[in-house]
Design a protein around this motif. Structure first.
Motif, mmCIF file in Angstrom:
data_model
loop_
_atom_site.group_PDB
_atom_site.id
_atom_site.type_symbol
_atom_site.label_atom_id
_atom_site.label_comp_id
_atom_site.label_asym_id
_atom_site.label_seq_id
_atom_site.Cartn_x
_atom_site.Cartn_y
_atom_site.Cartn_z
ATOM 1 N N VAL A 1 2.598 3.792 2.921
ATOM 2 C CA VAL A 1 2.331 5.213 2.726
ATOM 3 C C VAL A 1 2.981 5.679 1.424
ATOM 4 O O VAL A 1 4.001 5.147 0.991
ATOM 5 N N LEU A 2 2.367 6.684 0.815
ATOM 6 C CA LEU A 2 2.941 7.338 -0.356
ATOM 7 C C LEU A 2 3.540 8.646 0.128
ATOM 8 O O LEU A 2 2.841 9.527 0.624
ATOM 9 N N GLU B 1 8.342 8.531 -2.978
ATOM 10 C CA GLU B 1 8.427 7.076 -2.935
ATOM 11 C C GLU B 1 7.142 6.512 -2.345
ATOM 12 O O GLU B 1 6.325 7.249 -1.786
ATOM 13 N N VAL B 2 6.979 5.194 -2.437
ATOM 14 C CA VAL B 2 5.866 4.521 -1.779
ATOM 15 C C VAL B 2 6.452 3.513 -0.808
ATOM 16 O O VAL B 2 7.109 2.552 -1.199
ATOM 17 N N VAL C 1 -2.406 -3.363 -3.346
ATOM 18 C CA VAL C 1 -2.445 -2.949 -1.948
ATOM 19 C C VAL C 1 -3.045 -1.556 -1.811
ATOM 20 O O VAL C 1 -3.051 -0.757 -2.733
ATOM 21 N N LYS C 2 -3.563 -1.278 -0.609
ATOM 22 C CA LYS C 2 -4.134 0.029 -0.297
ATOM 23 C C LYS C 2 -3.034 0.932 0.262
ATOM 24 O O LYS C 2 -2.283 0.526 1.152
ATOM 25 N N ILE C 3 -2.965 2.156 -0.247
ATOM 26 C CA ILE C 3 -1.891 3.081 0.097
ATOM 27 C C ILE C 3 -2.474 4.383 0.648
ATOM 28 O O ILE C 3 -3.401 4.952 0.066
ATOM 29 N N ALA C 4 -1.915 4.862 1.749
ATOM 30 C CA ALA C 4 -2.315 6.146 2.328
ATOM 31 C C ALA C 4 -1.300 7.214 1.929
ATOM 32 O O ALA C 4 -0.094 7.037 2.130
ATOM 33 N N VAL C 5 -1.767 8.315 1.357
ATOM 34 C CA VAL C 5 -0.886 9.427 1.012
ATOM 35 C C VAL C 5 -0.527 10.161 2.295
ATOM 36 O O VAL C 5 -1.396 10.603 3.038
ATOM 37 N N GLU C 6 0.774 10.283 2.573
ATOM 38 C CA GLU C 6 1.256 10.884 3.820
ATOM 39 C C GLU C 6 1.400 12.398 3.677
ATOM 40 O O GLU C 6 2.185 12.876 2.859
ATOM 41 N N PHE D 1 2.252 1.287 -9.436
ATOM 42 C CA PHE D 1 2.945 0.197 -8.759
ATOM 43 C C PHE D 1 4.258 0.676 -8.153
ATOM 44 O O PHE D 1 4.870 1.633 -8.614
ATOM 45 N N GLY D 2 4.662 -0.013 -7.086
ATOM 46 C CA GLY D 2 5.953 0.227 -6.470
ATOM 47 C C GLY D 2 6.957 -0.791 -6.971
ATOM 48 O O GLY D 2 6.581 -1.884 -7.415
ATOM 49 N N THR D 3 8.248 -0.432 -6.902
ATOM 50 C CA THR D 3 9.309 -1.349 -7.318
ATOM 51 C C THR D 3 10.408 -1.398 -6.264
ATOM 52 O O THR D 3 10.790 -0.365 -5.713
ATOM 53 N N GLY D 4 10.895 -2.597 -5.986
ATOM 54 C CA GLY D 4 11.974 -2.739 -5.009
ATOM 55 C C GLY D 4 12.490 -4.165 -4.994
ATOM 56 O O GLY D 4 11.848 -5.082 -5.527
#
Length: 358
Positions: free
Chosen positions: A221-222, A234-235, A178-183, A300-303
């Motif tokens: 968002v990151l 977090e992401v 996925v595409k993530i935007a850094v906040e 990668f994110g985890t949840g």
């Protein structure tokens, strides 16, 4: 008398039609029953009961509606290939829920009773558990303040509930990166705040940043730290990991980061494989520098909801970096297949993470 004997059960006389497993979204359909238990100061938790799923009345002055005194959890039930119903590390969720209670000045509960209640509820509605690949029964325990009072003080009464929802994939992208935007403007939480608790306000406050990111074509968002806007936290609503030059790095728990059960499982798995894994501060600049140097291998994110969510692109101001050619990383895939395999009984569980529902 055991904790389980204290739970009364009223069956739903009008069961609902179950949805088609190939059309499941996330958190839109709910099962026939729910667990309810009340708290009164001086009496403690009482009237543990399983009843038909239905709306309930709440006083307009209830403290939860005005001051947000509420906490929740999320976990899943699965059907294994042997048709057994199992839970994944539910004791960890109960421990974390009580930790959240402490932060929000809410009363702790008997974790053994809650686990019994959860098992009995899932067993009662086990026909709702989908068995299609990637599906599960999502379990949402939550607690909220019910005292009608407009003064700013902890409630003297509470309600604890568990509801169930058959779900499909959390992200429409599935396991695709996925595409993530850094906040860089908004923050999720600050050290000393409620970031380490699983409470509604953390998520409500994050929605604006998510809305802006989605409008720009990003999935999540990151989050950066609240003080310096420099260190990764977090992401989205997940913990985050980076594989740099063969080492897996994740932000250390600092009081503003939620301690995820999947995060803990990933760390324990990596350690059992002899993989180098480090918990420490990670700056966003370090990630972009590693990408420029060609050493950023995976992210990668985890949840609970997505398990593992690979990141394919990061956008930070005017800078962008593509991760692993926008492909699923080898380690990300191995972690996903191992955890979901343990959850569904396809992979051996050497950690005793899986709990069977009688």
């Amino acid at each position: 008398m055991t904790a389980k004997n204290k739970i009364t059960v009223k069956r739903n006389a009008q069961p609902k039609e179950k949805p088609a497993t190939d059309q499941l979204a996330f958190g839109t359909v709910f099962t026939d029953h729910m667990f309810v238990m009340d708290y009164t100061e001086g009496t403690g938790w009482h009237d543990a009961r399983i009843v038909p799923y239905e709306p309930f009345m709440l006083d307009p002055a209830a403290i939860v509606l005005h001051y947000g005194q509420t906490v929740f959890e999320g976990l899943k039930a699965y059907v294994t290939d042997d048709k057994e119903v199992v839970l994944f590390r539910p004791d960890e969720n109960m421990k974390r829920l009580n930790r959240s209670n402490e932060r929000l000045c809410m009363p702790n509960f008997d974790e053994e009773l809650m686990l019994d209640a959860l098992k009995e509820l899932v067993s009662l509605d086990k026909e709702w558990i989908p068995d299609r690949e990637g599906t599960s029964l999502y379990i949402r325990p939550f607690i909220f303040a019910t005292q009608p009072y407009l003064g700013v003080a902890p409630s003297k009464t509470y309600r604890l509930m568990i509801i169930l929802s058959p779900v499909g994939a959390y992200y429409k992208e599935g396991m695709n990166p996925v595409k993530i935007a850094v906040e860089s403007e908004f923050v999720r939480a600050a050290v000393g705040g409620t970031g380490s608790a699983k409470t509604a306000g953390n998520y409500a406050g994050a929605m604006k940043a998510q809305e802006v990111a989605e409008a720009a074509g990003y999935s999540q968002v990151l989050w950066l730290d609240a003080k310096e806007h420099k260190y990764i936290e977090e992401v989205g609503a997940m913990n985050v990991f980076f594989k740099i030059n063969g080492e897996v790095i994740t932000p250390s728990l600092n009081g503003s980061i939620l301690e995820g059960i999947t995060r803990k499982s990933v760390i324990e798995l990596l350690q059992s494989w002899g993989f180098p894994v480090t918990e420490r501060k990670v700056s966003i600049q370090e990630i972009f520098d590693a990408n420029a140097a060609g050493t950023l291998e995976e992210a990668f994110g985890t949840g609970t909801a997505a398990v593992i969510s690979p990141m394919g692109e990061l956008s930070w101001g005017d800078e962008k970096c593509e991760i692993n050619g926008n492909q699923i990383g080898e380690l990300s895939l191995k972690l996903y297949e191992t955890i979901t395999g343990i959850q569904t009984g396809r992979v051996e569980d050497p950690f005793n993470w899986v709990v069977k529902v009688d």
